[in-house]
Scaffold this active site. Structure first.
Site, PDB file in Angstrom:
ATOM      1  N   LYS A   7     150.687 111.015  64.567  1.00 15.49           N
ATOM      2  CA  LYS A   7     149.739 110.392  65.506  1.00 15.49           C
ATOM      3  C   LYS A   7     148.420 110.258  64.748  1.00 15.49           C
ATOM      4  CE  LYS A   7     146.680 109.867  68.735  1.00 15.49           C
ATOM      5  NZ  LYS A   7     145.596 109.402  67.873  1.00 15.49           N
TER       6      LYS A   7
ATOM      7  N   SER B 264     138.771 117.940  65.143  1.00 14.32           N
ATOM      8  CA  SER B 264     137.624 118.730  65.619  1.00 14.32           C
ATOM      9  C   SER B 264     138.072 120.120  66.095  1.00 14.32           C
ATOM     10  CB  SER B 264     136.952 117.993  66.780  1.00 14.32           C
ATOM     11  OG  SER B 264     137.863 117.866  67.851  1.00 14.32           O
TER      12      SER B 264
ATOM     13  N   VAL C 176     139.442 120.054  69.799  1.00 16.08           N
ATOM     14  CA  VAL C 176     140.839 119.623  69.970  1.00 16.08           C
ATOM     15  C   VAL C 176     141.769 120.620  69.275  1.00 16.08           C
ATOM     16  CG1 VAL C 176     142.516 117.783  69.563  1.00 16.08           C
ATOM     17  CG2 VAL C 176     140.192 117.196  70.271  1.00 16.08           C
TER      18      VAL C 176
ATOM     19  N   GLU D  62     143.101 122.349  60.623  1.00 13.46           N
ATOM     20  CA  GLU D  62     142.067 122.122  59.602  1.00 13.46           C
ATOM     21  C   GLU D  62     140.924 121.429  60.325  1.00 13.46           C
ATOM     22  OE1 GLU D  62     139.690 120.956  57.553  1.00 13.46           O
ATOM     23  OE2 GLU D  62     140.928 119.467  56.523  1.00 13.46           O
TER      24      GLU D  62
ATOM     25  N   CYS E  53     135.620 117.094  55.870  1.00 15.13           N
ATOM     26  CA  CYS E  53     135.664 118.442  56.441  1.00 15.13           C
ATOM     27  C   CYS E  53     135.011 119.448  55.498  1.00 15.13           C
ATOM     28  CB  CYS E  53     137.101 118.830  56.723  1.00 15.13           C
ATOM     29  SG  CYS E  53     138.212 118.409  55.389  1.00 15.13           S
TER      30      CYS E  53
ATOM     31  N   GLU F 144     128.260 121.406  62.415  1.00 19.02           N
ATOM     32  CA  GLU F 144     128.780 120.352  61.548  1.00 19.02           C
ATOM     33  C   GLU F 144     128.279 118.999  62.059  1.00 19.02           C
ATOM     34  OE1 GLU F 144     133.064 119.243  61.630  1.00 19.02           O
ATOM     35  OE2 GLU F 144     132.955 119.465  59.465  1.00 19.02           O
TER      36      GLU F 144
END
Ligand code: TXE
Length: 483
Positions: free
Chosen positions: A180, A234, A237, A255, A289, A385
């Site tokens: 996805k 994120s 999620v 991650e 990231c 972040e």
């Protein structure tokens, strides 16, 4: 942007068939370069996801994928790697239009994507178990097996790399997959899945469902037919994914980003460090990231390092016009608003701001890079972040102070230590929280051979390298009493 760009099929890939969402729902795709709609994708609903998971299950249990030997799987992956390289130019153009990346970066991403399939294709038949000495009359084998159906939910910042990072190790050890990709950028993923079919991947080994995260992503993560979830995105999620995985008693890797520090000691080679301090946050417009979003500088060299950063930041231009542009736009109007809110609301002095190059389309999502300092390590901008081209410079007194500040966020993903003192390099590297530490360098998650991943709010599990193969397979102990 070339007008003759060939777009991939805007459909889901289920059991080798390209299908619209059964409901007929679609989503528009906008290019960050100019904000214009240039494609549509299928907006998969739970029923489409269910069909994709069933296709993956069939491919694994009774279909062509499960029937292949490890060497055959590896060979297919190597073929795909070569095919990706043959298609590098159109793939890079598509990636650039979809994500806003400058072409140089898009090309690097496609090369990395091919390299993932090369690395894991070569490794597919080198994952093996062991024999354990046990009691007389017993033969004990520990075999390494795939989980089954792996759901890969990936973000928009490096679609082609994430496609490969998630899928290649999962496939290498024999899992089938349902991908996805992110609704903001998924076109190269569709094209890559098409290429996999062209080189001979059996139907159902790779299935792709596009669409909204809270619909298609959620349905996939909660599906009882999924055996493992590999998620990048994120923290918010990520937490939902972990809960969904727990409800089905399955493992997941997460991650989730970071606030990675680059630590500059007063004995560092500052000229060598400066390009990495800037590149660590500017690459991909800061939407990485493992971006080096904090620079921790020892007091005695703070002014010198900041002067070097300031000069470089003032020369930075966000642009899509040059192949060599250091940074392009951010991914979406939403992300631009988010990054600008951090910049406008920063509780720290602004040292320098780059520019948006004249001629950048009005509707594009360009953000001029910003350098702040000295930033209070506990401030909002020093802790959260931003996921944009925003660098926070901070000071520290000594080694202990540097380690304390570096580790004092909820995240822990990457770090770098800049020093000429070998003993200090080792001491500090060992005390930093996170999955990767560079010494006198910074490669923003670089190196497909190198295990990568985080702790706490940066997630858990390791991707890349041989570690990913171990993560995506499980061991079974077969105890054979033979007399
Ligand atoms: O991420 P999301 P977003 C961070 C970064 C960024 C912020 C928001 O700080 O500014 O997250 O980005 C799917 N169930 N990172 O909103 O929503 C979604 O469709 C299942 C860091 O884009 O987490 C996409 O495929 N899936 C990060 C994927 O999750 C869901 C990279 C990631 O999207 C879902 C991206 C749900 N309920 C953002 N909701 C990194 N680690 O590199 C969404 N998704």
């Amino acid at each position: 942007m070339p007008d003759d760009m060939t777009l991939p099929k805007p459909l889901n890939l289920i059991a080798g068939q390209w299908l619209p969402a059964a409901s007929g729902d679609e989503l528009d795709v906008r290019s960050p370069l100019d904000g214009e709609v240039f494609a549509t994708i299928a907006a998969a609903q739970p029923g489409d996801v269910d069909a994709a998971v069933k296709a993956a299950r069939e491919a694994f249990d009774t279909g062509g994928w499960g029937a292949l030997t490890a060497a055959e799987r590896g060979r297919l992956m190597l073929k795909l790697s070569l095919r990706i390289l043959e298609e590098a130019e159109p793939l890079a153009q598509l990636e650039s239009r979809d994500t806003g990346k400058p072409m140089k970066q898009a090309h690097a991403d496609i090369a990395a994507c091919a390299r993932y399939f090369e690395f894991y294709g070569g490794a597919a038949d080198k994952v093996h178990g062991e024999v354990i000495p046990f009691m007389a009359g017993y033969n004990v084998q520990v075999v390494r097996e795939p989980y089954g159906v792996v759901a890969c939910i990936i973000p928009w910042n490096y679609p082609s790399q994430m496609f490969a990072r998630a899928l290649a190790p999962a496939l290498a050890v024999g899992n089938s997959t349902v991908l996805k990709p992110a609704e903001d950028a998924c076109l190269t993923c569709l094209r890559l899945a098409e290429l996999a079919g062209e080189v001979g991947f059996p139907d159902g080994a790779i299935n792709v469902v596009t669409g909204r995260g809270d619909v298609a992503g959620r349905a996939l993560s909660e599906h009882p037919g999924v055996d493992f979830i590999a998620f990048t995105g994120s923290p918010e999620v990520g937490q939902m994914i972990q809960i969904a995985a727990a409800k089905n008693y399955i493992p997941c890797t997460l991650e989730l980003g970071g606030k990675s520090p680059q630590i500059v000691f007063d004995d560092a080679d500052i000229d060598a460090a400066l390009p990495f301090l800037v590149g660590g946050i500017i690459a991909n417009a800061g939407q990485t990231c493992s971006a080096g979003s904090r620079v921790l500088i020892q007091e005695g060299v703070y002014d010198k390092v900041v002067a070097g950063l300031k000069e470089r930041f003032e020369g930075l231009e966000a642009s899509h016009l040059s192949q060599e542009a250091a940074l392009g736009p951010v991914i979406s109007a939403k992300q631009k608003k988010r990054v600008e809110a951090y910049i406008d609301g920063a509780d720290a002095p602004l040292i320098a701001r780059g520019t948006v190059r004249d001629g950048a389309p009005e509707g594009g999502y360009y953000v001029a890079p910003a350098l702040f300092g000295p930033v209070d390590p506990h401030s909002k901008i020093g802790q959260e972040e931003v996921f944009g081209p925003v660098l926070c410079a901070m000071t520290f007194k000594d080694e202990a102070d540097a380690i304390r500040i570096a580790n004092d966020t909820e995240y822990g993903l990457m770090a770098s230590v800049w020093s000429r003192d070998g003993a200090r390099q080792q001491r500090v590297a060992k005390k930093l929280r996170g999955g990767q530490v560079y010494i006198n360098g910074f490669g923003a998650g670089g190196g497909i051979e190198l295990p990568f991943g985080g702790v706490r709010k940066s997630g858990h599990g390791r991707e890349k390298g041989f570690a990913a193969l171990l993560e995506l397979s499980q061991i079974k102990t077969i105890i054979n009493k033979h007399d």
